[in-house]
Write an enzyme that holds these catalytic residues in place. Structure first.
Site, short mmCIF file in Angstrom:
data_model
loop_
_atom_site.label_atom_id
_atom_site.label_comp_id
_atom_site.label_asym_id
_atom_site.label_seq_id
_atom_site.Cartn_x
_atom_site.Cartn_y
_atom_site.Cartn_z
N HIS A 196 66.19 42.24 34.06
CA HIS A 196 67.48 42.02 33.40
C HIS A 196 68.00 40.61 33.58
CE1 HIS A 196 69.83 44.55 30.96
NE2 HIS A 196 70.69 45.04 31.81
N ASN A 225 77.07 44.37 31.93
CA ASN A 225 77.75 45.18 30.92
C ASN A 225 79.10 44.62 30.49
OD1 ASN A 225 75.52 46.73 31.28
ND2 ASN A 225 76.58 48.56 31.97
N ASP A 265 67.15 39.33 28.08
CA ASP A 265 65.93 40.14 28.16
C ASP A 265 65.83 41.12 26.98
OD1 ASP A 265 66.99 43.07 29.57
OD2 ASP A 265 68.27 41.31 29.71
N ASN A 303 73.27 46.46 26.61
CA ASN A 303 74.70 46.54 26.93
C ASN A 303 75.39 45.19 27.07
OD1 ASN A 303 74.83 49.33 26.84
ND2 ASN A 303 74.30 49.57 28.99
#
Length: 198
Positions: free
Chosen positions: A27, A74, A99, A120
């Site tokens: 991530h 997020n 990513d 997200n």
């Protein structure tokens, strides 16, 4: 003496999660790509503002802000929105590096716009900017090893040693792709980087 706000032509934000324990996860390749860009432009992303860390840089007469949101993935949009508002930048002048699980490790995809595609961080940016018309450089992190694997667990897992070897030049390419968007536009960057094999 009047305080003059620094001007900015482009905002380049790499997405990731703050903290050492996330640094090498899938991530966080967006953070790694924007760090590679900072190195290329001889700056350090270490100034705190916009709910993130940032640096000012210049490239071929263009003034850039490099940003690493510190809100956790997020809520990335809050940081991007703060910087965009401060510098009065439209979405088309905001490049995101992040990513993508639909691309193999070692692959890049440059796009002018598009939906969040289940990401997200991008969902948060789209919501905060009220637009999906921002250029992006997506770095492949590979698909989940099997359908039952939790996506959250997958993106928070680390790369294997072999994947890390493939990743290093790709992170450099992602930084170069962002500069190509600035210099020559999204179609030129896409033509140059989207078909490259690791």
């Amino acid at each position: 003496m009047l305080f003059r706000k620094p001007s900015c032509d482009w905002l380049i934000a790499g997405l990731g999660n703050p903290g050492e324990n996330y640094a090498k996860t899938r991530h966080n390749v967006g953070f790694r790509a924007v760090d590679a860009l900072a190195q290329k432009l001889h700056v350090k992303i270490d100034r705190a503002k916009f709910r993130g860390l940032y640096a000012q840089a210049s490239y071929k007469g263009q003034k850039l802000i490099l940003l690493k949101p510190q809100t956790f993935m997020n809520l990335s949009g809050l940081s991007v929105m703060d910087a965009a508002r401060y510098f009065k930048l439209p979405p088309e002048r905001i490049i995101l590096l992040f990513d993508d699980v639909s691309l193999d490790v070692g692959r890049l995809r440059v796009r002018a716009d598009g939906s969040a595609g289940g990401h997200n961080g991008i969902k948060s940016v789209i919501g905060a900017l009220n637009s999906q018309s921002f250029p992006r450089v997506k770095l492949g992190v590979g698909a989940k090893p099997h359908p039952d694997f939790e996506l959250a667990d997958w993106v928070l897992s680390s790369f294997t040693k072999d994947e890390e070897k493939i990743l290093k030049p790709v992170v450099e390419d992602a930084a170069e792709a962002a500069l190509t968007v600035i210099e020559a536009g999204v179609p030129a960057a896409a033509a140059k980087f989207n078909g490259r094999q690791p």
